[in-house]
Write a protein that holds these residues in place. Structure first.
Motif, PDB file in Angstrom:
ATOM      1  N   ARG A  28      -7.750  -0.237  -6.437  1.00 48.77           N
ATOM      2  CA  ARG A  28      -8.209   0.908  -5.375  1.00 48.77           C
ATOM      3  C   ARG A  28      -8.404   2.148  -6.188  1.00 48.77           C
ATOM      4  O   ARG A  28      -7.324   2.463  -7.089  1.00 48.77           O
ATOM      5  N   GLN A  77      -1.604   2.519  10.009  1.00 49.24           N
ATOM      6  CA  GLN A  77      -0.324   2.625   9.160  1.00 49.24           C
ATOM      7  C   GLN A  77       0.689   3.236   9.992  1.00 49.24           C
ATOM      8  O   GLN A  77       1.922   2.879   9.921  1.00 49.24           O
ATOM      9  N   ASN A  80      -5.114  12.404   0.707  1.00 47.01           N
ATOM     10  CA  ASN A  80      -4.524  11.534   1.518  1.00 47.01           C
ATOM     11  C   ASN A  80      -5.232  10.767   2.829  1.00 47.01           C
ATOM     12  O   ASN A  80      -6.499  11.007   2.799  1.00 47.01           O
ATOM     13  N   LYS A  81      -4.629  10.185   3.310  1.00 39.79           N
ATOM     14  CA  LYS A  81      -5.184   9.248   4.309  1.00 39.79           C
ATOM     15  C   LYS A  81      -6.299   9.864   5.242  1.00 39.79           C
ATOM     16  O   LYS A  81      -6.028  11.119   5.636  1.00 39.79           O
ATOM     17  N   ARG A 123       0.921  -0.940  -0.041  1.00 41.83           N
ATOM     18  CA  ARG A 123      -0.035   0.130  -0.091  1.00 41.83           C
ATOM     19  C   ARG A 123       0.910   1.225  -0.061  1.00 41.83           C
ATOM     20  O   ARG A 123       2.133   1.042   0.238  1.00 41.83           O
TER      21      ARG A 123
HETATM   22  O1  MRU Z   1      -4.343   3.375   2.503  1.00 38.69           O
HETATM   23  P1  MRU Z   1      -3.014   3.481   2.301  1.00 38.69           P
HETATM   24  O2  MRU Z   1      -1.997   2.910   3.305  1.00 38.69           O
HETATM   25  O3  MRU Z   1      -2.464   3.031   0.968  1.00 38.69           O
HETATM   26  O4  MRU Z   1      -2.785   4.901   2.214  1.00 38.69           O
HETATM   27  C1  MRU Z   1      -1.322   5.525   1.980  1.00 38.69           C
HETATM   28  C2  MRU Z   1      -1.498   7.017   2.336  1.00 38.69           C
HETATM   29  O5  MRU Z   1      -2.558   7.681   2.524  1.00 38.69           O
HETATM   30  C3  MRU Z   1      -0.024   7.657   2.061  1.00 38.69           C
HETATM   31  O6  MRU Z   1       0.050   8.803   2.785  1.00 38.69           O
HETATM   32  C4  MRU Z   1       0.101   7.881   0.689  1.00 38.69           C
HETATM   33  O7  MRU Z   1      -0.305   6.842  -0.220  1.00 38.69           O
HETATM   34  C5  MRU Z   1       1.364   8.446   0.289  1.00 38.69           C
HETATM   35  S1  MRU Z   1       2.717   7.338   0.301  1.00 38.69           S
HETATM   36  C6  MRU Z   1       4.137   7.954  -0.257  1.00 38.69           C
END
Ligand code: MRU
Length: 340
Positions: free
Chosen positions: A88, A194, A244-245, A45
């Motif tokens: 995704r 994460q 972002n997340k 991910r």
């Molecule tokens: O759901 P995820 O773990 O794939 O989400 C990841 C994030 O939100 C990261 O901040 C983003 O992908 C940047 S990673 C360099």
């Protein structure tokens, strides 16, 4: 950190991020469908790592179909591209990587066997490019960090979210390499944790000081003067916002209210400057991720529903700067430089 993903002997080898930090386990795939599944269930991910996995998945598809006549080969590879894209929806890099592969495949006049060789080389190149880009983000981003700074980050935008080195964690790694003392505060990042599981793991692995907080703590810590800067990664940058997340928006609001600079590290493969907020699909994942802790213990009464949006939207007005491999830009400067 060791690379999160590699091409080894015509196999895709990746760290299984679902079992970290309890176990450092590797997965190997020779079928693009398995790579697609690994993206969906988040064995791998993070936007840039997903992009490289997608490219390697395409390379596996070309190996599978290289004995077919050209027209059928192209048909099958297109099918594989759809399967990989359908995993995704939010991170730009996934689509960027698959389209880059499709464009390459269509530009090659050779027979499928030769195309496959070149696509494999391209996938390996993309993995190396990712590391180079992250190192440049680190070099530029280190200029905003002062000796003694504590940086808050959300989710994991580190080595594990890329091939190596990370995006949001790159300036921290680079500043430390320059001899600055930097420490990190990581939001735990419910529901997939994460921050707690992955950011803490990789920083601890590399002896970089890190403390984990609950997602709801950062506002207080900013007010108490315990956070100097915020650096987060991103899954997609449109002309008006950063995706972002989930939880990033609240961090950005708190940073604004406390006059703390809020930076976003974004490789140019994450820029999607032909789109606005309305064009982007925010992934909604299975509600069980919120109703339970790591799918194990249910923490919500039976019969009560959970909502699980995986990403949120931080408008440009809350962003101090965007760090790309070319430099640091205000959102206005970013549009001027990259918008076609
Ligand atoms: O759901 P995820 O773990 O794939 O989400 C990841 C994030 O939100 C990261 O901040 C983003 O992908 C940047 S990673 C360099």
């Amino acid at each position: 950190m060791i690379p999160s993903i590699e091409w080894v002997d015509n196999k895709v080898k990746m760290i299984d991020q679902t079992v970290l930090p309890f176990e450092l386990k590797f997965l190997e795939f020779t079928d693009y469908r398995d790579v697609a599944r690994s993206i969906k269930v988040m064995n791998i991910r993070g936007a840039p790592a997903i992009g490289v996995a997608a490219a390697m998945g395409m390379a596996l598809a070309t190996i599978e179909y290289k004995e077919l006549p050209k027209a059928q080969f192209l048909e099958k590879v297109k099918e594989a591209a759809e399967v990989i894209k359908n995993t995704r929806p939010t991170a730009s890099n996934l689509f960027w990587a698959v389209n880059r592969m499709l464009n390459l495949i269509h530009s090659l006049p050779d027979n499928p066997e030769e195309i496959s060789e070149l696509v494999i080389e391209e996938a390996k190149l993309m993995a190396q490019e990712d590391i180079n880009v992250n190192k440049s983000i680190g070099k530029h981003g280190a200029t905003i960090l002062e000796d003694g700074d504590t940086v808050l980050t959300h989710c994991n935008a580190g080595s594990l979210a890329t091939v190596q080195y990370g995006t949001a964690l790159a300036p921290i790694r680079s500043a430390i390499e320059q001899g600055k003392k930097i420490s990190v505060i990581a939001d735990e990042t419910r529901p997939r944790l994460q921050g707690a599981r992955l950011t803490a793991y990789e920083l601890h692995y590399d002896n970089i000081p890190v403390k984990v907080i609950s997602d709801t703590s950062s506002g207080l810590l900013m007010r108490l003067g315990k956070i100097d800067k915020v650096i987060v990664g991103t899954d997609r940058v449109t002309t008006d916002a950063v995706f972002n997340k989930i939880g990033t928006y609240l961090v950005a609001l708190a940073a604004k209210d406390n006059n703390i600079p809020f930076y976003v590290a974004a490789p140019t493969s994450t820029l999607s400057l032909h789109e606005t907020i309305e064009d982007v699909t925010i992934e909604q994942r299975d509600s069980s991720e919120v109703c339970t802790v790591l799918g194990k213990v249910r923490i919500v009464p039976e019969g009560v529903e959970c909502l699980n949006y995986a990403f949120d939207i931080t408008p440009f007005r809350l962003v101090t700067g965007i760090i790309t491999e070319d430099g640091i830009f205000t959102p206005e400067e970013l549009l001027k430089k990259y918008k076609i």
